[in-house]
Design a protein around this motif. Structure first.
Motif, PDB file in Angstrom:
ATOM      1  N   GLN A   1      29.989  25.187 -91.337  1.00 19.62           N
ATOM      2  CA  GLN A   1      29.429  26.320 -90.609  1.00 19.62           C
ATOM      3  C   GLN A   1      28.411  27.026 -91.496  1.00 19.62           C
ATOM      4  OE1 GLN A   1      32.345  29.049 -89.080  1.00 19.62           O
ATOM      5  NE2 GLN A   1      30.868  30.122 -87.811  1.00 19.62           N
ATOM      6  N   VAL A   2      27.191  27.158 -91.017  1.00 16.45           N
ATOM      7  CA  VAL A   2      26.143  27.817 -91.791  1.00 16.45           C
ATOM      8  C   VAL A   2      26.284  29.326 -91.654  1.00 16.45           C
ATOM      9  CG1 VAL A   2      23.659  28.173 -92.055  1.00 16.45           C
ATOM     10  CG2 VAL A   2      24.555  25.870 -91.633  1.00 16.45           C
ATOM     11  N   VAL A   3      26.249  30.003 -92.791  1.00 13.45           N
ATOM     12  CA  VAL A   3      26.281  31.459 -92.844  1.00 13.45           C
ATOM     13  C   VAL A   3      25.039  31.913 -93.605  1.00 13.45           C
ATOM     14  CG1 VAL A   3      27.483  33.457 -93.829  1.00 13.45           C
ATOM     15  CG2 VAL A   3      28.790  31.643 -92.697  1.00 13.45           C
ATOM     16  N   LEU A   4      24.213  32.718 -92.968  1.00 11.35           N
ATOM     17  CA  LEU A   4      23.024  33.255 -93.614  1.00 11.35           C
ATOM     18  C   LEU A   4      23.389  34.475 -94.446  1.00 11.35           C
ATOM     19  CD1 LEU A   4      20.401  33.020 -90.712  1.00 11.35           C
ATOM     20  CD2 LEU A   4      20.622  31.501 -92.688  1.00 11.35           C
ATOM     21  N   THR A   5      22.929  34.515 -95.688  1.00 10.12           N
ATOM     22  CA  THR A   5      23.232  35.626 -96.584  1.00 10.12           C
ATOM     23  C   THR A   5      22.011  36.535 -96.759  1.00 10.12           C
ATOM     24  OG1 THR A   5      22.573  34.409 -98.582  1.00 10.12           O
ATOM     25  CG2 THR A   5      24.865  34.176 -97.853  1.00 10.12           C
ATOM     26  N   LYS A   6      22.269  37.740 -97.266  1.00 10.82           N
ATOM     27  CA  LYS A   6      21.222  38.687 -97.681  1.00 10.82           C
ATOM     28  C   LYS A   6      20.283  39.099 -96.545  1.00 10.82           C
ATOM     29  CE  LYS A   6      21.410  36.644-102.304  1.00 10.82           C
ATOM     30  NZ  LYS A   6      20.670  36.121-103.475  1.00 10.82           N
ATOM     31  N   ILE A   7      20.819  39.263 -95.321  1.00 11.67           N
ATOM     32  CA  ILE A   7      19.928  39.626 -94.219  1.00 11.67           C
ATOM     33  C   ILE A   7      19.417  41.054 -94.334  1.00 11.67           C
ATOM     34  CG2 ILE A   7      20.989  37.962 -92.644  1.00 11.67           C
ATOM     35  CD1 ILE A   7      22.210  40.411 -91.176  1.00 11.67           C
ATOM     36  N   ASP A   8      20.050  41.862 -95.213  1.00  7.29           N
ATOM     37  CA  ASP A   8      19.547  43.220 -95.413  1.00  7.29           C
ATOM     38  C   ASP A   8      18.187  43.231 -96.109  1.00  7.29           C
ATOM     39  OD1 ASP A   8      20.516  44.021 -98.608  1.00  7.29           O
ATOM     40  OD2 ASP A   8      21.389  42.290 -97.614  1.00  7.29           O
ATOM     41  N   LYS A   9      17.784  42.089 -96.659  1.00  9.25           N
ATOM     42  CA  LYS A   9      16.481  42.001 -97.323  1.00  9.25           C
ATOM     43  C   LYS A   9      15.343  41.714 -96.335  1.00  9.25           C
ATOM     44  CE  LYS A   9      18.825  42.276-101.154  1.00  9.25           C
ATOM     45  NZ  LYS A   9      18.949  43.578-101.836  1.00  9.25           N
ATOM     46  N   LEU A  10      15.670  41.489 -95.056  1.00 14.64           N
ATOM     47  CA  LEU A  10      14.672  41.141 -94.042  1.00 14.64           C
ATOM     48  C   LEU A  10      14.575  42.232 -92.988  1.00 14.64           C
ATOM     49  CD1 LEU A  10      15.656  37.402 -93.348  1.00 14.64           C
ATOM     50  CD2 LEU A  10      14.090  38.278 -95.086  1.00 14.64           C
ATOM     51  N   ASN A  11      13.427  42.271 -92.282  1.00 15.88           N
ATOM     52  CA  ASN A  11      13.346  43.145 -91.119  1.00 15.88           C
ATOM     53  C   ASN A  11      13.860  42.376 -89.892  1.00 15.88           C
ATOM     54  OD1 ASN A  11      11.181  41.586 -89.951  1.00 15.88           O
ATOM     55  ND2 ASN A  11       9.722  42.687 -91.252  1.00 15.88           N
ATOM     56  N   LEU A  12      13.973  43.063 -88.763  1.00 12.01           N
ATOM     57  CA  LEU A  12      14.608  42.459 -87.594  1.00 12.01           C
ATOM     58  C   LEU A  12      13.834  41.243 -87.070  1.00 12.01           C
ATOM     59  CD1 LEU A  12      15.812  45.619 -85.645  1.00 12.01           C
ATOM     60  CD2 LEU A  12      17.102  44.135 -87.182  1.00 12.01           C
ATOM     61  N   ALA A  13      12.510  41.289 -87.114  1.00 11.69           N
ATOM     62  CA  ALA A  13      11.714  40.144 -86.651  1.00 11.69           C
ATOM     63  C   ALA A  13      11.939  38.933 -87.543  1.00 11.69           C
ATOM     64  CB  ALA A  13      10.232  40.513 -86.614  1.00 11.69           C
ATOM     65  N   GLU A  14      12.035  39.158 -88.848  1.00  9.21           N
ATOM     66  CA  GLU A  14      12.284  38.066 -89.787  1.00  9.21           C
ATOM     67  C   GLU A  14      13.682  37.487 -89.594  1.00  9.21           C
ATOM     68  OE1 GLU A  14       9.479  39.527 -93.536  1.00  9.21           O
ATOM     69  OE2 GLU A  14      11.516  40.339 -93.294  1.00  9.21           O
ATOM     70  N   ILE A  15      14.654  38.351 -89.329  1.00 12.70           N
ATOM     71  CA  ILE A  15      16.018  37.889 -89.078  1.00 12.70           C
ATOM     72  C   ILE A  15      16.062  36.989 -87.850  1.00 12.70           C
ATOM     73  CG2 ILE A  15      18.338  38.622 -88.365  1.00 12.70           C
ATOM     74  CD1 ILE A  15      17.917  41.127 -90.097  1.00 12.70           C
ATOM     75  N   GLU A  16      15.416  37.416 -86.781  1.00 17.08           N
ATOM     76  CA  GLU A  16      15.414  36.620 -85.549  1.00 17.08           C
ATOM     77  C   GLU A  16      14.730  35.278 -85.762  1.00 17.08           C
ATOM     78  OE1 GLU A  16      16.260  35.461 -81.733  1.00 17.08           O
ATOM     79  OE2 GLU A  16      17.093  37.072 -82.963  1.00 17.08           O
ATOM     80  N   ALA A  17      13.652  35.280 -86.535  1.00 13.42           N
ATOM     81  CA  ALA A  17      12.917  34.037 -86.785  1.00 13.42           C
ATOM     82  C   ALA A  17      13.766  33.038 -87.571  1.00 13.42           C
ATOM     83  CB  ALA A  17      11.617  34.327 -87.525  1.00 13.42           C
ATOM     84  N   VAL A  18      14.429  33.503 -88.628  1.00  8.59           N
ATOM     85  CA  VAL A  18      15.232  32.576 -89.425  1.00  8.59           C
ATOM     86  C   VAL A  18      16.469  32.141 -88.650  1.00  8.59           C
ATOM     87  CG1 VAL A  18      16.621  34.311 -90.663  1.00  8.59           C
ATOM     88  CG2 VAL A  18      16.120  32.116 -91.746  1.00  8.59           C
ATOM     89  N   ARG A  19      16.993  33.032 -87.817  1.00 10.89           N
ATOM     90  CA  ARG A  19      18.141  32.650 -86.981  1.00 10.89           C
ATOM     91  C   ARG A  19      17.767  31.518 -86.036  1.00 10.89           C
ATOM     92  NH1 ARG A  19      20.623  33.393 -82.125  1.00 10.89           N
ATOM     93  NH2 ARG A  19      18.704  34.271 -81.264  1.00 10.89           N
ATOM     94  N   GLU A  20      16.621  31.646 -85.377  1.00  8.53           N
ATOM     95  CA  GLU A  20      16.194  30.618 -84.429  1.00  8.53           C
ATOM     96  C   GLU A  20      15.904  29.294 -85.132  1.00  8.53           C
ATOM     97  OE1 GLU A  20      12.930  32.054 -82.125  1.00  8.53           O
ATOM     98  OE2 GLU A  20      14.137  33.549 -81.047  1.00  8.53           O
ATOM     99  N   ARG A  21      15.240  29.351 -86.290  1.00  9.42           N
ATOM    100  CA  ARG A  21      14.944  28.124 -87.031  1.00  9.42           C
ATOM    101  C   ARG A  21      16.222  27.429 -87.475  1.00  9.42           C
ATOM    102  NH1 ARG A  21      11.272  31.401 -89.842  1.00  9.42           N
ATOM    103  NH2 ARG A  21      12.586  31.275 -91.718  1.00  9.42           N
ATOM    104  N   THR A  22      17.182  28.225 -87.927  1.00 17.42           N
ATOM    105  CA  THR A  22      18.433  27.652 -88.423  1.00 17.42           C
ATOM    106  C   THR A  22      19.233  27.019 -87.297  1.00 17.42           C
ATOM    107  OG1 THR A  22      18.473  29.350 -90.157  1.00 17.42           O
ATOM    108  CG2 THR A  22      20.502  28.133 -89.756  1.00 17.42           C
ATOM    109  N   LEU A  23      19.333  27.721 -86.165  1.00 16.98           N
ATOM    110  CA  LEU A  23      20.065  27.168 -85.026  1.00 16.98           C
ATOM    111  C   LEU A  23      19.423  25.878 -84.527  1.00 16.98           C
ATOM    112  CD1 LEU A  23      20.909  30.400 -82.995  1.00 16.98           C
ATOM    113  CD2 LEU A  23      22.542  28.852 -84.088  1.00 16.98           C
TER     114      LEU A  23
END
Length: 231
Positions: free
Chosen positions: A168-190
């Motif tokens: 199971q992939v768990v993304l770390t350190k999301i507090d270092k990103l803004n919301l748009a960056e979080i959504e982008a990396v989430r979509e790429r990872t999924l």
């Protein structure tokens, strides 16, 4: 940086927390609030502990925040060692969680400065562990959200796919990103893990520093542990 309340909302996969989900989150908190005991460190296959409780392994690139995440899960700062030196953990560390689950802290990978013989020894140890542990329920594969999945992560995924170990992939350190960056990396990872044989489809976003996603990850882990025995 995004608002931390908004980050927590991003970390939750289903919006509003149902009563059942709230119950799992509380039970997960209690699982890690009780006894957590270091069992042993294994430097080779001969020193692995015998089979017993269900096992959950944590893997990730060096400096992905693995030790910090394990400490955040356990609600204490001394379970896993943290270091700014890549590749410090060079053994499999086993922890008994409330006599219901074994947590395995795996050596970090992807450190360029390690000698070839150490990398080869790491590879033999990890491959042997993954292929030979019928009690290993899942591997939590940590990925730094600032960088996304990298080639070393893909090599680890290949190893897990071949060993038929669910991860199971768990993304770390999301507090270092803004919301748009979080959504982008989430979509790429999924999108990437959807093509993988052994990848578990539920992605969790976390920040050890801010506590984001930690309750949800505990609830996920709870479902892999042995049931609590009646007193």
């Amino acid at each position: 940086m995004g608002d931390h309340a908004s980050l927590r909302g991003q970390a939750l996969s289903a919006g509003a927390v149902t009563d059942a989900a709230a119950g799992l989150i509380e039970a997960g908190r209690l699982l890690f609030a009780r006894d957590i005991t270091f069992m042993r460190g294994a430097v080779d296959l001969e020193t692995l502990p015998p089979f017993g409780l269900p096992e959950l392994a944590f893997a990730g690139r060096s400096n992905v925040g693995k030790s910090s995440l394990i400490n955040a899960l356990c609600g204490r700062s001394t379970v896993a060692r943290t270091s700014n030196t890549p590749g410090r953990t060079q053994e499999l560390n086993f922890f008994d969680v409330n006599s219901r689950l074994i947590l395995v802290d795996m050596p970090g990978y992807g450190f360029a400065s390690a000698p070839k013989d150490k990398v080869d020894a790491w590879t033999r140890l990890i491959k042997g562990f993954l292929r030979g542990r019928p009690t290993l329920r899942r591997c939590i594969l940590l990925v730094d959200s600032r960088h996304g999945i990298k080639d070393n992560d893909r090599e680890m995924m290949d190893m897990l796919d071949k060993a038929a170990v669910v991860y199971q992939v768990v993304l770390t350190k999301i507090d270092k990103l803004n919301l748009a960056e979080i959504e982008a990396v989430r979509e790429r990872t999924l999108a990437e893990i959807s093509k993988r044989v052994a990848a578990y489809p539920h992605l969790i976003l976390t920040s050890s520093e801010k506590g984001v996603g930690i309750p949800e990850l505990r609830a996920e882990i709870l479902q892999l542990a042995n049931p609590e025995t009646a007193p």
